[in-house]
Write a protein that holds these residues in place. Sequence first.
Motif, short mmCIF file in Angstrom:
data_model
loop_
_atom_site.label_atom_id
_atom_site.label_comp_id
_atom_site.label_asym_id
_atom_site.label_seq_id
_atom_site.Cartn_x
_atom_site.Cartn_y
_atom_site.Cartn_z
N ASN A 223 0.81 -1.22 0.00
CA ASN A 223 0.00 0.00 0.00
C ASN A 223 0.85 1.27 0.00
O ASN A 223 0.45 2.30 0.55
CB ASN A 223 -0.93 0.00 1.23
N HIS A 225 1.29 3.32 -2.24
CA HIS A 225 0.65 4.44 -2.94
C HIS A 225 -0.18 5.29 -1.99
O HIS A 225 -0.50 6.45 -2.32
CB HIS A 225 -0.24 3.91 -4.07
N ASP A 226 -0.55 4.75 -0.84
CA ASP A 226 -1.32 5.52 0.13
C ASP A 226 -0.41 6.46 0.92
O ASP A 226 0.80 6.23 1.03
CB ASP A 226 -2.04 4.59 1.10
N ASP A 227 -1.00 7.47 1.50
CA ASP A 227 -0.25 8.41 2.34
C ASP A 227 -0.12 7.81 3.74
O ASP A 227 -0.80 8.23 4.68
CB ASP A 227 -0.96 9.77 2.38
N ARG A 264 9.78 2.97 -0.84
CA ARG A 264 9.22 3.73 -1.95
C ARG A 264 10.28 3.96 -3.04
O ARG A 264 9.96 3.92 -4.23
CB ARG A 264 8.67 5.06 -1.44
N SER A 267 10.51 0.69 -4.87
CA SER A 267 9.36 0.54 -5.74
C SER A 267 9.51 1.38 -7.00
O SER A 267 9.24 0.93 -8.12
CB SER A 267 8.08 0.94 -4.99
N ARG A 281 3.30 9.35 -12.67
CA ARG A 281 2.61 8.12 -12.30
C ARG A 281 3.46 7.29 -11.34
O ARG A 281 2.93 6.73 -10.36
CB ARG A 281 2.26 7.30 -13.54
N GLU A 284 3.26 8.78 -7.96
CA GLU A 284 1.97 8.51 -7.32
C GLU A 284 1.90 7.08 -6.82
O GLU A 284 1.48 6.82 -5.68
CB GLU A 284 0.84 8.78 -8.32
N GLU A 285 2.30 6.12 -7.65
CA GLU A 285 2.16 4.71 -7.27
C GLU A 285 3.16 4.28 -6.20
O GLU A 285 2.91 3.34 -5.45
CB GLU A 285 2.29 3.82 -8.51
N SER A 286 4.30 4.96 -6.13
CA SER A 286 5.28 4.62 -5.10
C SER A 286 5.06 5.39 -3.81
O SER A 286 5.73 5.14 -2.80
CB SER A 286 6.70 4.87 -5.61
N GLY A 287 4.13 6.33 -3.82
CA GLY A 287 3.78 7.04 -2.60
C GLY A 287 4.49 8.36 -2.39
O GLY A 287 4.33 8.98 -1.33
#
Length: 322
Positions: A223, A225-227, A264, A267, A281, A284-287
Amino acid sequence: MKTVACVIDNGFAPFEFGVACEAFGLDRADDGVPNFDFRVVAPEPGLVRSKIGFSVEVEHDLGFAHEADLVIFCPMPRSQWTNVDPRLIDLARSAVARDAWVMSVCSGSFALAAAGVLDGRRATTHWMYAHTLAEMYPLIDVDPDVLFVQDGRIISSAGTAAGIDACLHLLRIELGAEMAGRIARRMVVPPQRDGGQAQYIDRPLPVDVGGSLASVADWAVQNLHDDLSVDQLADHAHMSARTFARRFKAEFGATPAAWLTRQRVISAQRMLERTDFGLDRIAEESGFGSAAVLRQNFARVLGTTPTAYRARFSCRDELVPA
């Protein structure tokens, strides 16, 4: 990096020697990993005794090491710290002078220190020997707390398993995160331990604290990508934020925030290697949220830009289209 010389002498430590052989000496062509011309060398070829009684037959003298792309100095016994073989000193100096990669594992750092190539640099060794190294060589900035240190093209690592982390770190630099991950999987070790993690824990955890936080770490990696915050991770672990942070640092040797940043970056490395995603992108996807923050962390952790990294390590035949 194509040629690797692993230097041993009488009294060498078998485990650390084995780490170098495992990381750089095995044929992993079946996994798509490039092979190295790996050779074990010694000041005096022939039977070289380990510190626990058995010997290995070494065919090569130091001639190969004087031309190798990477020279690894294995641990040496305490009796040699104040009397380092002049041939090893010459080897260390010549390797640094020609800008080869140089790595010491555990007390192998004393050979580099005797050669003067660590003067004015940051370095580490096994925490039990760090004070001695600092006393003997006050011009070295000895950090006793970390797993490994890279200063320029010199990597010094702490004892035993920290040598694995140092080897994987260099393999990530030379081959990229994807190839280093394949090697780590073959070695059945985690590929993500960062050099700044602690060598050891001052105060062991009580025996009744419960299970490992590995499941929380796995959930966080899925997860990224989440904060994510420490509070969220703590909630997932059903702990208070304070208890979670203490437990996490004790188990992983890094704060949750530092560990998340490293995951991150890893990733992002993999997406740069295996996809044609744009930087926004990937961020964003790596957070990381934005390309600017991605670039900032890439520069801080890896010393390069995402664009330069992709140009070097992109797996063109394995791209996943956006």
